[in-house]
Design an enzyme around this catalytic site. Structure first.
Site, short mmCIF file in Angstrom:
data_model
loop_
_atom_site.label_atom_id
_atom_site.label_comp_id
_atom_site.label_asym_id
_atom_site.label_seq_id
_atom_site.Cartn_x
_atom_site.Cartn_y
_atom_site.Cartn_z
N SER A 108 -36.47 -27.86 21.04
CA SER A 108 -35.13 -28.44 21.06
C SER A 108 -35.03 -29.84 21.65
O SER A 108 -33.97 -30.46 21.57
CB SER A 108 -34.16 -27.51 21.80
OG SER A 108 -33.72 -26.48 20.95
N LYS B 63 -33.66 -32.73 19.62
CA LYS B 63 -32.23 -33.06 19.57
C LYS B 63 -31.95 -34.44 20.17
O LYS B 63 -30.97 -35.09 19.81
CB LYS B 63 -31.41 -32.00 20.31
CG LYS B 63 -31.33 -30.65 19.61
CD LYS B 63 -30.45 -29.68 20.39
CE LYS B 63 -30.27 -28.35 19.67
NZ LYS B 63 -31.46 -27.50 19.68
N SER C 227 -27.77 -26.89 24.07
CA SER C 227 -28.79 -26.83 23.03
C SER C 227 -28.23 -26.18 21.78
O SER C 227 -28.76 -25.21 21.24
CB SER C 227 -30.04 -26.08 23.51
OG SER C 227 -31.15 -26.43 22.72
#
Length: 490
Positions: free
Chosen positions: A142, A145, A325
Site C-alpha cells: 500500500s 498509494k 489505506s
C-alpha cells in the site's frame, strides 16, 4: 492477503527522551514535513482557512466538471498552501556514517526477510543521507498509494471534485444516473440528487420515468486482479459507500446508520446497479416512480443535467485514503489521473498516467511499475528511493498542491493504520508519520520524522519474503524509531 494494515504486539524500541517527545509534538500536524506555518484558523479537511485565502488569490481551480446544475451551485474549491521547510531544515543534518551505525544492524534483522532495502533523505535539501539497496525495485504493497496520490494531486490539483450527475431527456421521462468515479458517494448524496431531480420533474409535470445508469467513464476489467475481496469493491464509475455491505441487505449498500467507512467489509458485486436501485427508490419516496428496474445505458444526446452532487475535494480524499489505506479511493484517484491525461480510465491506463505524471515531476522511476493505484497488485514495483523522494517532493515549497500527502500520513500510535503501532510509552509514538504497506510476505513503511536535532527527514524501508507480519512490522518500527532518536552526527 492481510485484512488490514494493522500492527500487532510490539517489541521494546530504543528510548526517546522527553525533550524529543516535546519537540516532536510541537511540530506534529502544524509543521510535519511542511515546516512551521504562521497562519492561524481552524482546520478544514486538513487545511487552514488562511491557506484557502492564499490559493484563492492565485485563482486555482480543480479539474472536475464544475458545470452548473439546475438547482445547485458547484462548491467552492478547497486549495492548499505552500510548504515552508526552512524552520525544520536549519539544524545540522545527520551524517551517513552516523545513520549507518544506527541503522545497519537493524537492517540485518532476519524478520525483514530475504530481500530488504531502505533509505533516509534530508527533506530540506533532498540529499540522500543513508541507503541500503535503496534503488532496488520491490513490491511496495500500500505504500504505492504515495505515488498514486502525488500523481493525482499534481495532475488535478487539491480542489478537484468528482461529480455524479443525473440527466433527463427533453420530455423528462428518461433519467440517467451518470457515474463520475466517486467511490465515496453516500446515501445523503443520493438524497440530494433525488431531491433536485424530483423538483425539476415536478416543474415539468412528470411523475413516471425510466431510469438508466451510465458507468462508461471507466473501461477495462471491473474486478481487481486479486478478484472479489473484502478490501476492495469492483472498480466502477458509479457506486455508493465504496460498495460496502457491512451487514446490510443486498441492494442497500452503506444504508445502515452504523456502516463503517474504512477497513475490510463484504462488498457488493454490482455497485452501480445497487446505487441506481437505491436512487430509484428515493425518487419513489418523492412521488416520481420508475417504470421497470433501472438498467445500464447512456443518456440520449439531447439529455440535459437536472441534478449533480460532488465528492469532497481531492485533498480530503487523499488524506482519507492515506490515513486509512483506502483501496477504493486510491483506484479512483488513479483513474481520475488517467482521465486528466486522456488515457483510458482502466488499470493499464491509470498506470501509464501515474508514471507519466511522476516523470514530469522528475522523480526517480528506475524499475518502477504501477499495475494498480492501491498496491494490492504484487506486480507493482517501486524503490525505497522513489518512496522517500515522493515524500520529500510533497514537502517542497514549490509544490504546495502535494501537501495533503503529508497531512494524510498516519501518526504513529494515534491514527489510521499506525494507531496500534509505536504504543510503547518510551517509543516514537507521535513522532513518526508514515504510510504502511502489508501483503502476505511484504511489509513496508515510508514516512517523515523530525530527528533528535530537529531535522526533517524522509525515510522508506521495504521488506520482502517476510515470514511473520508481526515480527516484520516490529523490525520496521525499530528502524523508524532509530531515525527519530538519532542525531547521528558522528
Amino acid at each position: 492477503m492481510c485484512d488490514r494494515e494493522r500492527g500487532c504486539s510490539e517489541v521494546p524500541v530504543p528510548k526517546v527522551t522527553t525533550w524529543q517527545l516535546s519537540a516532536g509534538s510541537a511540530v506534529i500536524g502544524l509543521a510535519l514535513a511542511a515546516g512551521l506555518i504562521a497562519a492561524s484558523g481552524p482546520w478544514d479537511s486538513g487545511q487552514r482557512k488562511a491557506e484557502r485565502d492564499w490559493a484563492a488569490a492565485r485563482d486555482r481551480t480543480g479539474g472536475a466538471d464544475h458545470g452548473p446544475t439546475a438547482h445547485r451551485v458547484s462548491p467552492a474549491p478547497a486549495p492548499s498552501a505552500p510548504g515552508v521547510l526552512a524552520a525544520l531544515g536549519s539544524s545540522a543534518a545527520p551524517t551517513g556514517k552516523g545513520l549507518g551505525k544506527a541503522l545497519g544492524g537493524l537492517m540485518d534483522d532476519p524478520a525483514l526477510g530475504r530481500t530488504s532495502g531502505g533509505v533516509v533523505i534530508d527533506a530540506a535539501t533532498g540529499r540522500t543521507l543513508y541507503g541500503s539497496d535503496a534503488d532496488r525495485p520491490m513490491t511496495p504493497a500500500s505504500t504505492v498509494k504515495l505515488a498514486t496520490m502525488v500523481a493525482g494531486l499534481s495532475a488535478l490539483g487539491p480542489d478537484h471534485r468528482i461529480a455524479t450527475t443525473v440527466t433527463a431527456s427533453p420530455d423528462g421521462k428518461r433519467l440517467t444516473l451518470k457515474g463520475g468515479g466517486d467511490p465515496t458517494l453516500d446515501r445523503d448524496g443520493l438524497r440530494t440528487l433525488a431531491d433536485d431531480t424530483a423538483k425539476a420533474l415536478r416543474a415539468r409535470g412528470v411523475s413516471s420515468v425510466r431510469v438508466t445508469y451510465d458507468t462508461s467513464l471507466y473501461s477495462g476489467p471491473l474486478l481487481h486482479p486479486i478478484g472479489p475481496n473484502d478490501n476492495i469493491a469492483p472498480v466502477s464509475a458509479l457506486m455508493t459507500d465504496e460498495g460496502r455491505l457491512d451487514g446490510e441487505p443486498s441492494g442497500q449498500a452503506g444504508s445502515g446508520p452504523e456502516a463503517a467507512d474504512h477497513g475490510p467489509a463484504p462488498r457488493t458485486g454490482d455497485p452501480a446497479g445497487d446505487t441506481a436501485r437505491t436512487f430509484a427508490s428515493l425518487l419513489a419516496d418523492r412521488s416520481v416512480h420508475a417504470t421497470g428496474k433501472p438498467s445500464p445505458g447512456k443518456p440520449p444526446k439531447d439529455a440535459k443535467p437536472v441534478a449533480r452532487t460532488y465528492s469532497a475535494p481531492l485533498s480530503a480524499l487523499v488524506e482519507r485514503a492515506l490515513t486509512n489505506s483506502d483501496n477504493d479511493i486510491a483506484e479512483a484517484v488513479a483513474r481520475q489521473t488517467a482521465l486528466a491525461a486522456h488515457e483510458p480510465a482502466s488499470f493499464a491506463g491509470a498506470g501509464r498516467a501515474v508514471r507519466a505524471q511522476l516523470k514530469k515531476l522528475g522523480l526517480p522511476l528506475g524499475g518502477a511499475r504501477f499495475a494498480d493505484g492501491s498496491g494490492l497488485d504484487r506486480q507493482d514495483k517501486v524503490s525505497p528511493t522513489l518512496l522517500a523522494t515522493l515524500l520529500t517532493r510533497a514537502g517542497d515549497r514549490a509544490h504546495p498542491e502535494l501537501r495533503p500527502v503529508l497531512t494524510g500520513l498516519p501518526v504513529a500510535g494515534f491514527t489510521g493504520t499506525l494507531d496500534g503501532r509505536y504504543t510503547d510509552p518510551s517509543g516514537a509514538g507521535g513522532l513518526i508519520h508514515a504510510k504502511t504497506g502489508t501483503l502476505t510476505g511484504v511489509n513496508t513503511l515510508a514516512g517523515t520524522v523530525v530527528d533528535a536535532r530537529g531535522r526533517l527527514l524522509a525515510f522508506a524501508f521495504m521488506a520482502s519474503d517476510t515470514t511473520s507480519p508481526t515480527a516484520a512490522q516490529s523490525a520496521l518500527d525499530r528502524l523508524g524509531t532509530a531515525v527519530a532518536s538519532c542525531g547521528c552526527a558522528g
